[in-house]
Design an enzyme around this catalytic site. Structure first.
Site, PDB file in Angstrom:
ATOM      1  N   GLU A  84      64.572   7.456  11.989  1.00  0.00           N
ATOM      2  CA  GLU A  84      65.822   7.200  12.693  1.00  0.00           C
ATOM      3  C   GLU A  84      66.124   5.704  12.730  1.00  0.00           C
ATOM      4  O   GLU A  84      67.072   5.262  13.368  1.00  0.00           O
ATOM      5  CB  GLU A  84      65.790   7.773  14.112  1.00  0.00           C
ATOM      6  CG  GLU A  84      64.753   7.197  15.054  1.00  0.00           C
ATOM      7  CD  GLU A  84      64.926   7.719  16.484  1.00  0.00           C
ATOM      8  OE1 GLU A  84      66.009   7.486  17.068  1.00  0.00           O
ATOM      9  OE2 GLU A  84      63.996   8.352  16.999  1.00  0.00           O
ATOM     10  N   CYS A 118      64.223  11.831  16.575  1.00  0.00           N
ATOM     11  CA  CYS A 118      62.786  11.926  16.282  1.00  0.00           C
ATOM     12  C   CYS A 118      62.420  13.146  15.448  1.00  0.00           C
ATOM     13  O   CYS A 118      61.252  13.375  15.153  1.00  0.00           O
ATOM     14  CB  CYS A 118      61.991  11.942  17.591  1.00  0.00           C
ATOM     15  SG  CYS A 118      62.181  10.436  18.557  1.00  0.00           S
ATOM     16  N   HIS A 195      55.477  16.446  20.342  1.00  0.00           N
ATOM     17  CA  HIS A 195      56.189  15.180  20.166  1.00  0.00           C
ATOM     18  C   HIS A 195      55.895  14.359  21.417  1.00  0.00           C
ATOM     19  O   HIS A 195      56.083  14.837  22.537  1.00  0.00           O
ATOM     20  CB  HIS A 195      57.689  15.436  20.022  1.00  0.00           C
ATOM     21  CG  HIS A 195      58.518  14.199  20.095  1.00  0.00           C
ATOM     22  ND1 HIS A 195      58.325  13.138  19.245  1.00  0.00           N
ATOM     23  CD2 HIS A 195      59.533  13.832  20.926  1.00  0.00           C
ATOM     24  CE1 HIS A 195      59.198  12.176  19.548  1.00  0.00           C
ATOM     25  NE2 HIS A 195      59.934  12.575  20.568  1.00  0.00           N
TER      26      HIS A 195
END
Length: 408
Positions: A84, A118, A195
């Site tokens: 990103e 993400c 995550h």
């Protein structure tokens, strides 16, 4: 004929050699003691100096992975990058990486970058898996790179993350039950990898799965847990996300399982900080590092999330494999302990100074970096300049005895 059991053969990881302790940052920022270390659950934060960026780190880790596993660059047929951190709005990071393959005569490589907060790394991984399972596959390997370097971390929407987690977990359970003809619960997986923007959210996420299992009457919830969750049974979804009491009870119920099923995955995210697209896979690398000799035959559930929001929950069944792609060799190749120990710790003042320089140069042109690669391991790539046309130039630190960088 469709290919089955597509999996990950090899991994490597690179992170910058400079870091700052979160405890020192607390004091520097005037934050209450424990705000970052206990409140967020973080220990340390890695950061790039002016000579490193997402492209240099990608060049380094791709070159070291190919070298360490003795993979001929001509054996790569697809290259996907998840990030990103957009440096060039028209040119993908993959384009920069192609120099490694072009030198060896391979320009026939499919794939481009995937960008969605993400989640880009998981999108890149699934693209490679789908390619190998398709009629387009030419028999070569797919290579996935997850890379990010953020200067400022915006506030994470915890509720959106937990909503996505609930949805993905419940859908996965439904699919498992339809496929296997029996109920799925937390006890059916050996490890859970999340995550990991910050460790406290990982703790809350795993605890949330216990409440999901309670609502599903899953076998993982014993009588004691059922009694504790009872008062929260009638909460609406929105109410449950806002309930501090439920959060506290869930973490109490989950604590014993968290230590065994999640704890081994938290080392690198707590030491490096939020790695964005690489965050989930850094946690997975932590598991391979900590439990390498115990993982054959184990089931690992992975939860990937990107703000916006996009999320996927999938599972991996680990096999020992054969050299050079065995679990034990992967752990040896990544040399996590050595990389962490070799880092250069700096004070908060130096960290803030570096951030200001990086912010000033973000999107800038016509400058030369310090070219100071003294902290970089031999074989590491680094940024030397950005010219007046915004073209970026990189060099590689000389290797000792022809050996590639082993991280740090």
């Amino acid at each position: 004929m469709a290919v089955k059991n597509v999996g990950i053969l090899a991994l490597d990881i690179y992170f910058p050699p400079s870091c700052v302790q979160q405890e020192a940052l607390e004091a520097h920022d005037g934050a209450s003691k424990g705000k970052y270390t206990i409140g967020l659950g973080q220990d340390c934060m890695a950061f790039c100096a002016d000579v490193e960026d997402v492209i240099s780190m990608s060049l380094t880790v791709v070159s070291t992975l190919l070298h360490k596993y003795n993979v001929d660059p001509k054996q790569i047929g697809r290259l996907e990058v998840g990030s990103e951190t957009v440096i060039d709005k028209s040119k993908s990071i993959k384009t920069f990486l192609m120099q490694i393959f072009e030198k060896k005569g391979n320009t026939d490589i499919e794939g481009v970058d995937s960008t969605n907060a993400c989640y880009g790394g998981t999108a890149a991984l699934l693209n490679c898996v789908n390619w190998i399972e398709s009629s387009s596959w030419d028999g070569r390997y797919g290579l996935v790179v997850c890379t990010d370097s953020a200067v400022v971390d915006g506030k994470l929407s915890q509720t959106c993350y937990l909503m996505a987690l609930d949805s993905c977990y419940n859908k996965m359970c439904q699919k498992y039950e339809k496929l296997e003809g029996k109920q799925f619960s937390i006890s059916d997986a050996d490890y859970f990898v999340f995550h990991s923007p910050y460790n406290k959210l990982v703790q809350k996420s795993f605890a949330r799965l216990f409440f999901c299992d309670f609502l599903r009457n899953a076998s993982s919830i014993d009588e004691a847990a059922t009694e504790k969750f009872g008062p929260f049974a009638t909460l609406t979804g929105d109410e449950s996300y806002q309930s501090r009491d439920l959060e506290k009870v869930s973490q109490q119920v989950a604590k014993p399982a968290y230590d065994t099923k999640v704890g081994p995955t938290t080392l690198i995210p707590k030491q490096i900080g939020n790695m964005y697209t690489a965050s989930l896979y850094a946690a997975f690398v932590s598991l391979l590092h900590n439990k390498q000799s115990e993982l054959a035959g184990k089931r690992v559930v992975m939860f990937s999330y990107g703000s916006g929001s996009t999320a996927t929950m999938f599972s991996l069944k680990l096999q020992e494999g054969e050299l050079p792609f065995s679990l034990s060799n992967i752990a040896t190749v990544m040399s996590i302990d050595e990389k962490l120990k070799a880092r250069h710790e700096v004070g908060p003042e130096s960290f803030i100074e570096t951030l200001k320089l990086m912010e000033h140069r973000y999107g800038a042109k016509d400058y030369v970096t310090s070219k100071d690669c003294s902290l970089l391991a031999p074989g590491t790539y680094y940024l030397t300049e950005v010219d007046s046309l915004y073209r970026r130039f990189y060099a590689q630190k000389a290797c000792e005895n022809g050996l590639q960088a082993n991280g740090h």
